[in-house]
Design a protein around this motif. Sequence first.
Motif, short mmCIF file in Angstrom:
data_model
loop_
_atom_site.label_atom_id
_atom_site.label_comp_id
_atom_site.label_asym_id
_atom_site.label_seq_id
_atom_site.Cartn_x
_atom_site.Cartn_y
_atom_site.Cartn_z
N LEU A 77 2.39 11.62 3.49
CA LEU A 77 3.76 11.34 3.90
C LEU A 77 4.59 10.83 2.72
O LEU A 77 5.73 11.22 2.51
CB LEU A 77 3.69 10.24 4.95
CG LEU A 77 4.52 10.38 6.19
CD1 LEU A 77 3.78 9.77 7.36
CD2 LEU A 77 5.84 9.69 6.03
N GLU A 78 3.96 9.94 1.95
CA GLU A 78 4.65 9.28 0.87
C GLU A 78 5.08 10.27 -0.22
O GLU A 78 6.11 10.12 -0.83
CB GLU A 78 3.75 8.19 0.31
CG GLU A 78 4.37 7.22 -0.67
CD GLU A 78 5.70 6.65 -0.22
OE1 GLU A 78 5.87 6.40 0.99
OE2 GLU A 78 6.58 6.47 -1.08
N ALA A 81 0.46 4.32 -2.55
CA ALA A 81 0.38 5.71 -2.10
C ALA A 81 1.32 6.60 -2.92
O ALA A 81 1.00 7.75 -3.21
CB ALA A 81 0.73 5.80 -0.62
N GLY A 82 2.47 6.06 -3.32
CA GLY A 82 3.42 6.88 -4.05
C GLY A 82 3.20 6.91 -5.56
O GLY A 82 3.69 7.80 -6.23
N ALA A 95 -5.37 8.35 -3.15
CA ALA A 95 -5.11 9.00 -1.86
C ALA A 95 -6.36 9.00 -0.98
O ALA A 95 -6.28 8.78 0.23
CB ALA A 95 -4.63 10.43 -2.10
N ARG A 128 3.52 -1.44 10.54
CA ARG A 128 4.06 -0.10 10.33
C ARG A 128 5.54 -0.05 10.66
O ARG A 128 6.02 -0.79 11.51
CB ARG A 128 3.31 0.91 11.20
CG ARG A 128 1.82 0.92 10.99
CD ARG A 128 1.47 1.59 9.69
NE ARG A 128 0.06 1.33 9.35
CZ ARG A 128 -0.70 2.16 8.65
NH1 ARG A 128 -0.21 3.29 8.20
NH2 ARG A 128 -1.94 1.86 8.38
N LEU A 132 -7.13 5.44 0.41
CA LEU A 132 -6.22 5.06 1.48
C LEU A 132 -6.49 5.82 2.78
O LEU A 132 -6.27 5.32 3.87
CB LEU A 132 -4.76 5.29 1.06
CG LEU A 132 -4.21 4.36 -0.02
CD1 LEU A 132 -2.80 4.76 -0.41
CD2 LEU A 132 -4.24 2.90 0.44
N THR A 133 -6.97 7.05 2.67
CA THR A 133 -7.18 7.82 3.90
C THR A 133 -8.59 7.63 4.47
O THR A 133 -8.77 7.68 5.68
CB THR A 133 -6.92 9.32 3.70
OG1 THR A 133 -7.42 9.70 2.43
CG2 THR A 133 -5.44 9.63 3.76
N ASP A 175 0.70 6.13 3.68
CA ASP A 175 0.07 7.41 3.96
C ASP A 175 0.40 8.32 2.78
O ASP A 175 1.54 8.72 2.59
CB ASP A 175 0.65 7.95 5.27
CG ASP A 175 0.15 9.35 5.57
OD1 ASP A 175 -0.14 10.11 4.62
OD2 ASP A 175 0.05 9.70 6.75
N PRO A 176 -0.63 8.64 1.96
CA PRO A 176 -0.36 9.35 0.70
C PRO A 176 0.37 10.67 0.92
O PRO A 176 1.25 11.03 0.15
CB PRO A 176 -1.74 9.59 0.12
CG PRO A 176 -2.68 8.74 0.88
CD PRO A 176 -2.05 8.38 2.17
N LEU A 201 0.83 -1.20 0.00
CA LEU A 201 0.00 0.00 0.00
C LEU A 201 0.86 1.26 0.00
O LEU A 201 0.42 2.33 -0.41
CB LEU A 201 -0.95 -0.02 1.20
CG LEU A 201 -1.92 -1.21 1.19
CD1 LEU A 201 -2.75 -1.26 2.46
CD2 LEU A 201 -2.83 -1.16 -0.03
N GLY A 202 2.12 1.13 0.44
CA GLY A 202 3.04 2.25 0.37
C GLY A 202 3.38 2.57 -1.08
O GLY A 202 3.46 3.74 -1.47
#
Lengths: 332, 355
Positions: free
Chosen positions: B267-268, A220-221, A241, A261, A244-245, B264-265, A216-217
Amino acid sequence: MAAVLEVEDLVVRFETHQGTVRAVNGLSMSLQPGETLGVVGESGSGKSVASLALLGLVPNPPGVVEAKRLKVAGQDLLGLDRRGLQQLRGKEIAMIFQDPMTSLNPLLTVERQLTEVLERHEGLTRREARKRAAAALSDVGIPAPETRLDSYPHQLSGGMRQRVMIAMALLCNPKVLVADEPTTALDVTIQAQVLELLKDLQRRHGTALLLITHDLGVVAGMADRLHVMYAGRVVEAGPAADVLTSPLHPYTQGLLRSVPRIRGPLGARLDAIDGSPPDLAALPAGCSFAARCGLRTDACTKSPPPLVPVLAGRRSACLEAEALLLRSGVKA
Amino acid sequence: MSEPILAVRDLVKRFPVGRSGIFGAPRQFVEAVAGVSFDLQPSQSLGLVGESGCGKSTTARAIAGLLQPTSGSVRLGGAELVGLSRRQMLPHRRRMQMVFQDPYASLDPRQSVESILTEPLTIHRIGRPRDRRLRALELLEDVGLSPKHLSRYPHEFSGGQRQRIGIARALALEPDVILLDEPVSALDVSIQAQVLNLLIDLQARYGQSYLFIAHDLAVVRHLCQRVAVMYLGRVVEIADRETLFSSPQHPYTRALLSAVPEPDPHLERTRQRIVLGGDVPSPMHPPTGCAFHPRCPDVARVPDGRCARERPLLLPLADPGRGPASRACHLPHEPPARGGLGAHGPGPGAVSSAP
Ligand SMILES: Nc1ncnc2c1ncn2[C@@H]1O[C@H](COP(=O)(O)OP(=O)(O)OP(=O)(O)O)[C@@H](O)[C@H]1O
Ligand SMILES: Nc1ncnc2c1ncn2[C@@H]1O[C@H](COP(=O)(O)OP(=O)(O)OP(=O)(O)O)[C@@H](O)[C@H]1O
Ligand SMILES: [Mg+2]
Ligand SMILES: [Mg+2]
């Protein structure tokens, strides 16, 4: 702009002696040039099978592929014969496979695996092709690429094999790139480098990227939009985004809770979603996730909830999505 | 400290590479593992992380006896394994199992899941056929698969399902030590959580030890009490989890930690990553001195070009924090909490990489 990938109501099933395994159950998506669509979801939820269908690679028998529409770069995949499909693959659409060893030929050197594509699609000479192949390896961060061209797959580390496959998929600048777990075998610094390379390719050539990943990281990027899959269906869709939030499907919420985490306090156990996914050979009548869901009502077990808009740009296949939205505090 | 269940000393593995010397050219070698030493304590998990191609899988395969080490020693429960014949190895096999990085390549496509899972029991003559079948069913359930899967073949499974079959097979014999090579990389985070919980439970119940190879550092942090970081065939830092994640002492470890993507979009997309410049070195032509020096952001902080001349040894740190810790670096040892993932984010020396 015209979509480079259009999929409507894709169905893939496998006819096995234990009955019909329903791997993909009515999947729709479209991709614009330069766009990245992330796909996450349960192991076994049909992500790889659906991507194989996009390249006409589902084995038949036992696989059966049906769709209202299945178009790559404007061409109807369902109407193409073997040769037509081969033309399409590599040039218009290419895939980075989840399992490097299934797509690399163990008997060929890295050079042959790479140059074959170039000679077939671009008519390069052997020497030109070797040069291009070495450059492609260096792009994906493989040291001493010239020497590596002479290696066989078993002489490479897991991450090197994965990068050879990535290099192979990028060789002919496809319009659509399907990347199935492309960085699982890479350490985080090389992963960052490979992801940068993909973004650069998208900027320069407008490549559309279908990115399947459990990380998922990485989503996110990288991802503009995100699809969450469960038991062969998309259960949530929206801007990456936002999903995910403030997830709007209980399965997505469960996924996010399960992530270990890198910072913060350490619990003894991780929060896995209780229960297990349904048997694809005997799907329940209602929502496939109902058996594991804390929000289940009677209505959930009647028929599969459709993927419907909840907010502008956001869709969920949960009957309780409105309630989740209220609780999340996101403004409608 | 108690007697380690697994003790690895100066392990070296060299492979011939490239075209063999047709014109009398000398054969080239890669030193995939260039002298690795560590201890694995009973009931402990040791994480092994590092750059792709740095020799993690080769280390595990040499420990498991699947590759003949060029030199070095591997002791399992005090018994030396290096140099044993296949027959002599058999009783030790039962105590140590491996989960392979490439699940597809390690499962025989002609074997059903039932046969894959009962085979280790058959080889070691454990139980009757009926018991073996029951055990196979139990193992499937443990890894989140269903009894229906027993009669299926590997190609009928998804990537993550295959990976779990590999884990179930390794658990079948209840070994003391399991070498897990990227065992959860193909699993979605929920099933990953389930498998990690299973490993943690088994360890609590039976005191198993794990050598856990993974690229996902958050997973390593969760499972492993100790972590070793490898770079180009050598361990460059080894420490307890708390120390390693909060105050990494090797510049490569710092770079690695700074590059972990987070779900976390915000942060990422705004993060500061330590970007490693320079070419990734080849194990065929390792750099002189410290193998990391051509890419090290801190190389200028060590005077007289020492990093390019002299290879730093893996030495214990005087004030390591919680447990014993070692690192191979010429930089002066720094007080804790630099470049870790505490509340401070990446430390000084971090270079921004605009995403
Ligand atoms: N040849 C086959 N015969 C029968 N079932 C199959 C076959 N190939 C795949 N399946 C089933 O189809 C389902 C979807 O598989 P797929 O590989 O698409 O999952 P996935 O979402 O990619 O999972 P993962 O994240 O684990 O890779 C799985 O449950 C799998 O068991
Ligand atoms: N059979 C072989 N013959 C020649 N070279 C090999 C062989 N097996 C591994 N190597 C080389 O040894 C080095 C270390 O490989 P290894 O598979 O141990 O890396 P790794 O740390 O597991 O990497 P990854 O994270 O990518 O899986 C690599 O340079 C690889 O090419
Ligand atoms: Mg898959
Ligand atoms: Mg490996």
